[in-house]
Scaffold this active site. Structure first.
Site, PDB file in Angstrom:
ATOM      1  CG  HIS A 138      -1.805   1.179   1.268  1.00  0.00           C
ATOM      2  ND1 HIS A 138      -2.574   1.561   0.488  1.00  0.00           N
ATOM      3  CD2 HIS A 138      -1.819   2.139   2.400  1.00  0.00           C
ATOM      4  CE1 HIS A 138      -3.195   2.580   0.760  1.00  0.00           C
ATOM      5  NE2 HIS A 138      -2.569   3.055   1.995  1.00  0.00           N
ATOM      6  N   GLY A 156      -4.538   8.431   4.547  1.00  0.00           N
ATOM      7  CA  GLY A 156      -4.876   9.788   4.633  1.00  0.00           C
ATOM      8  C   GLY A 156      -3.730  10.819   5.110  1.00  0.00           C
ATOM      9  CE  LYS A 159      -0.242   6.003   1.255  1.00  0.00           C
ATOM     10  NZ  LYS A 159      -1.209   6.345   2.507  1.00  0.00           N
ATOM     11  CG  ASP A 177      -4.983   2.540  -3.107  1.00  0.00           C
ATOM     12  OD1 ASP A 177      -4.847   2.967  -1.848  1.00  0.00           O
ATOM     13  OD2 ASP A 177      -5.881   1.720  -3.386  1.00  0.00           O
ATOM     14  NE  ARG A 243      16.659  18.922  14.835  1.00  0.00           N
ATOM     15  CZ  ARG A 243      16.564  20.072  15.495  1.00  0.00           C
ATOM     16  NH1 ARG A 243      16.180  19.928  16.921  1.00  0.00           N
ATOM     17  NH2 ARG A 243      16.829  21.202  15.155  1.00  0.00           N
TER      18      ARG A 243
END
Length: 311
Positions: A138, A156, A159, A177, A243
């Site tokens: 996915h 949601g 992407k 998808d 970071r």
């Protein structure tokens, strides 16, 4: 259902079907080929009957030195109920004993005009591609600056919106998808879209968009090698994010490990630009330029020089 049948080989390589037409729907289960030279000499102890058999000039010239009884025996043992087919290369004449044995066992005998080595190479490449291990993930696969970037994350998280912005910026969509992935080699994963949703992108609030119709053929690709995984996740204030870029995460898909970047999502972050820079930075690393390691080395040198000054 078998992925490849003998009929597919005949159509793909435009082979001439000489005999054994009843067996053209036999399954091919391995990409390995067999050139039965030692079997022509009569040694069948380790005969790989489940493979495609390839007869070239070497095998058939030796075959011509055998007695009529030996010729008949060799071809009868060559044709088994699990042999997917026998291919004669270079347009050579097919021995009548092989035609008789193949008709009895319904083993397809085919002929090609290609040279044996070239035919063997092309057959192996084709079968490895078709029989490669596969899985579905996915996510969204985009070609960014020539780097296959697999964007993953919960439903949601953004992407598809990121992929849309990347296409607007000149990059190419491969799949949205659902990404079908096949392992073509030990370290090679190739992603593509299922035929049903090829070139389609789903945006909440807009619906389904045909990217090729909207942006043209240059905005899509049918398949792409996956080199980098970018995982989008909602920003977690409790979590420590990398970071500097010194630590490289890995994710395993099938039997191949890929570098993975975790990108925290929060309002105001331009994810498409971040993915672009991630792809460019990945290319730089492959060229031997690692900004994080260079900074770390400079920092270590500065600390060491400072320590000497205090001494």
């Amino acid at each position: 259902m078998p992925k490849v049948r003998t009929k597919d080989i005949i159509e793909q390589f435009q082979l001439e079907l000489v005999s054994g037409a009843e067996g053209i729907y036999r399954p091919i289960t391995t990409s390995d080929l067999s050139r039965p030279g030692i079997e022509m000499a009569g040694y069948f102890a380790y005969y790989p009957a489940e493979r495609l058999q390839l007869l070239g000039r070497t095998e058939l010239s030796f075959y011509e030195t055998l007695t009529p009884e030996e010729k008949k025996s060799r071809m009868e043992r060559l044709c088994t109920d699990i042999t997917p087919g026998i291919i004669v290369s270079r347009g050579l004449e097919v021995p009548p004993e092989l035609i008789e044995a193949s008709e009895r066992q319904s083993v397809p005998v085919m002929r090609s005009t290609m040279k044996t080595t070239r035919l063997s190479s092309r057959l192996t490449n084709y079968l490895e591609s078709k029989l490669a291990p596969t899985t579905a993930v996915h996510g969204v696969l985009v070609d960014v600056y020539g780097v296959g970037v697999l964007i993953t994350g919960k439903s949601g998280v953004g992407k598809s919106e990121t992929a849309l912005e990347l296409v607007k910026r000149g990059h190419r969509l491969v799949a949205d998808d659902c990404v079908e992935i096949r392992q073509e080699d030990e370290d090679t994963l190739v992603g593509s879209a299922p035929e049903l949703i090829e070139h389609l992108l789903e945006i909440r609030g807009l619906g389904i968009i045909n990217m090729m119709t909207l942006f043209g053929a240059g905005a899509v690709r049918t398949h792409k090698r996956i080199s980098l995984v970018v995982d989008l996740e909602l920003w977690d204030p409790e979590k420590q994010y990398d970071r500097l870029g010194l630590e490289e995460e890995k994710v395993k898909i099938l039997d191949t490990e890929l570098p993975k970047l975790t990108i925290p999502v929060r309002p105001g972050r331009n994810l498409a630009v971040i993915v672009e820079v991630a792809a460019m930075n990945f290319r730089l690393k492959r060229l031997g330029v690692n900004a994080a390691e260079e900074f770390s080395a400079r920092l270590s040198d500065a600390i060491e020089d400072g320590a000497h000054d205090y001494d």
